[in-house]
Design a protein around this motif. Structure first.
Motif, short mmCIF file in Angstrom:
data_model
loop_
_atom_site.label_atom_id
_atom_site.label_comp_id
_atom_site.label_asym_id
_atom_site.label_seq_id
_atom_site.Cartn_x
_atom_site.Cartn_y
_atom_site.Cartn_z
N ILE A 1 -17.67 7.32 55.49
CA ILE A 1 -16.59 6.44 55.93
C ILE A 1 -15.66 7.10 56.94
N GLY B 1 -16.32 5.85 60.71
CA GLY B 1 -16.07 4.44 60.95
C GLY B 1 -14.69 3.93 60.57
N PHE B 2 -14.02 4.62 59.62
CA PHE B 2 -12.77 4.06 59.10
C PHE B 2 -11.57 5.00 59.13
N ILE B 3 -11.79 6.31 59.08
CA ILE B 3 -10.67 7.23 58.90
C ILE B 3 -10.28 7.99 60.16
N ALA C 1 -12.13 5.87 65.05
CA ALA C 1 -12.86 4.96 64.18
C ALA C 1 -12.97 3.57 64.81
N ARG C 2 -14.08 2.93 64.54
CA ARG C 2 -14.29 1.56 65.06
C ARG C 2 -13.40 0.56 64.34
N MET C 3 -13.21 0.78 63.04
CA MET C 3 -12.39 -0.12 62.22
C MET C 3 -11.38 0.73 61.47
N GLN C 4 -10.45 1.33 62.17
CA GLN C 4 -9.53 2.30 61.58
C GLN C 4 -8.68 1.68 60.48
N VAL C 5 -8.62 2.40 59.38
CA VAL C 5 -7.83 1.99 58.22
C VAL C 5 -6.41 2.50 58.41
#
Length: 51
Positions: free
Chosen positions: A10, A13-15, A19-23
């Motif tokens: 993750i 992609g997220f962190i 990231a593509r879909m940053q959280v």
């Protein structure tokens, strides 16, 4: 029925900053805690974990 847990990377992609879909920053620790909790429960029940 065979059961296993698949943990995807993750970080990319997220962190990470790219990231593509940053959280949101405040969601990172709870998300990591949830992933670790799922892994621990699977281990305790002898469910294979694929990382």
């Amino acid at each position: 029925m065979n059961v296993a847990i698949l943990v995807l990377d993750i970080q990319k992609g997220f962190i990470s900053e790219k990231a593509r879909m940053q959280v949101a920053t405040h969601h990172i620790e709870p998300m990591l805690a949830n992933v670790n909790n799922i892994i621990e429960k699977a281990d305790s029940r002898e469910i294979p974990v694929c990382i």
